[in-house]
Write a protein that holds these residues in place. Structure first.
Motif, PDB file in Angstrom:
ATOM      1  N   HIS A  85     -23.383   7.840  17.650  1.00 22.08           N
ATOM      2  CA  HIS A  85     -24.345   7.544  18.717  1.00 22.08           C
ATOM      3  C   HIS A  85     -23.644   7.287  20.041  1.00 22.08           C
ATOM      4  N   ASN A  86     -22.627   6.410  20.033  1.00 24.20           N
ATOM      5  CA  ASN A  86     -21.953   6.148  21.316  1.00 24.20           C
ATOM      6  C   ASN A  86     -20.453   5.918  21.195  1.00 24.20           C
ATOM      7  N   ALA A 144     -28.180   2.696  12.964  1.00 22.68           N
ATOM      8  CA  ALA A 144     -28.028   3.999  12.311  1.00 22.68           C
ATOM      9  C   ALA A 144     -27.522   3.793  10.885  1.00 22.68           C
ATOM     10  N   CYS A 178     -19.144   5.287  15.813  1.00 28.08           N
ATOM     11  CA  CYS A 178     -20.509   5.740  15.566  1.00 28.08           C
ATOM     12  C   CYS A 178     -20.790   7.003  16.389  1.00 28.08           C
ATOM     13  N   CYS A 219     -24.686   0.994  10.963  1.00 27.32           N
ATOM     14  CA  CYS A 219     -24.082   0.644  12.252  1.00 27.32           C
ATOM     15  C   CYS A 219     -24.835  -0.559  12.806  1.00 27.32           C
ATOM     16  N   PRO A 239     -30.624   6.486  15.779  1.00 31.96           N
ATOM     17  CA  PRO A 239     -30.575   7.313  16.989  1.00 31.96           C
ATOM     18  C   PRO A 239     -29.685   8.546  16.899  1.00 31.96           C
ATOM     19  N   TRP A 256     -24.884  -1.788  15.745  1.00 30.74           N
ATOM     20  CA  TRP A 256     -25.364  -1.748  17.134  1.00 30.74           C
ATOM     21  C   TRP A 256     -26.852  -1.431  17.188  1.00 30.74           C
ATOM     22  N   HIS A 257     -27.236  -0.278  16.668  1.00 31.49           N
ATOM     23  CA  HIS A 257     -28.634   0.151  16.796  1.00 31.49           C
ATOM     24  C   HIS A 257     -29.214   0.599  15.472  1.00 31.49           C
TER      25      HIS A 257
HETATM   26  S1  FES Z   1     -23.806   2.777  18.331  1.00 35.22           S
HETATM   27 FE1  FES Z   1     -24.274   3.097  16.259  1.00 35.22          FE
HETATM   28  S2  FES Z   1     -26.419   3.259  16.247  1.00 35.22           S
HETATM   29 FE2  FES Z   1     -25.944   3.034  18.338  1.00 35.22          FE
END
Ligand code: FES
Length: 111
Positions: free
Chosen positions: A48-49, A77, A46, A72, A90, A74-75
């Motif tokens: 993002h991170n 996306a 991702c 995603c 994010p 995790w958060h």
């Molecule tokens: S790791 Fe994918 S949205 Fe945060």
């Protein structure tokens, strides 16, 4: 390291059944999703991170229930299937890294 061109990722029938196929070898994590009748491959990181999109539940379906975008876990996306562009969450405006694949007969292979 990315697998060389011509590497078999999965059977076409398996991608049609699951909608998402994860591909793991030492040093590389990728995934292929079904975009209508085309396979689309991306590096499983991702923007993002850098984590694989499956989240801490190690989800193996990377699409929303409607199968309209990549998500995603995790958060949250969301990404367009055809370009990998993040359209929400994010890392909006960033992109998944393409991992080109194509269908050859009964298989999905790297190009
Ligand atoms: S790791 Fe994918 S949205 Fe945060």
């Amino acid at each position: 390291m990315r697998p060389p061109p011509g590497t078999v990722v999965c059977r076409w029938a398996d991608l049609q059944t699951t909608g998402t196929v994860l591909y793991r070898v030492e040093g590389f994590e990728g995934f292929v999703i079904l975009d209508d009748y085309l396979p689309r491959g991306y590096v499983d990181a991702c923007p993002h991170n850098g984590m694989p999109l499956g989240g801490d539940q190690e989800e193996t379906d990377y699409q929303t229930r409607e199968q309209d975008v990549i998500i995603c876990r995790w958060h949250g996306a969301s990404f367009l299937k055809d370009s990998g562009e993040c359209i929400g969450g994010p890392c909006a405006g960033d992109h998944l890294e393409p991992w080109p694949v194509e269908r050859r007969g009964d298989e999905v292979v790297t190009v």
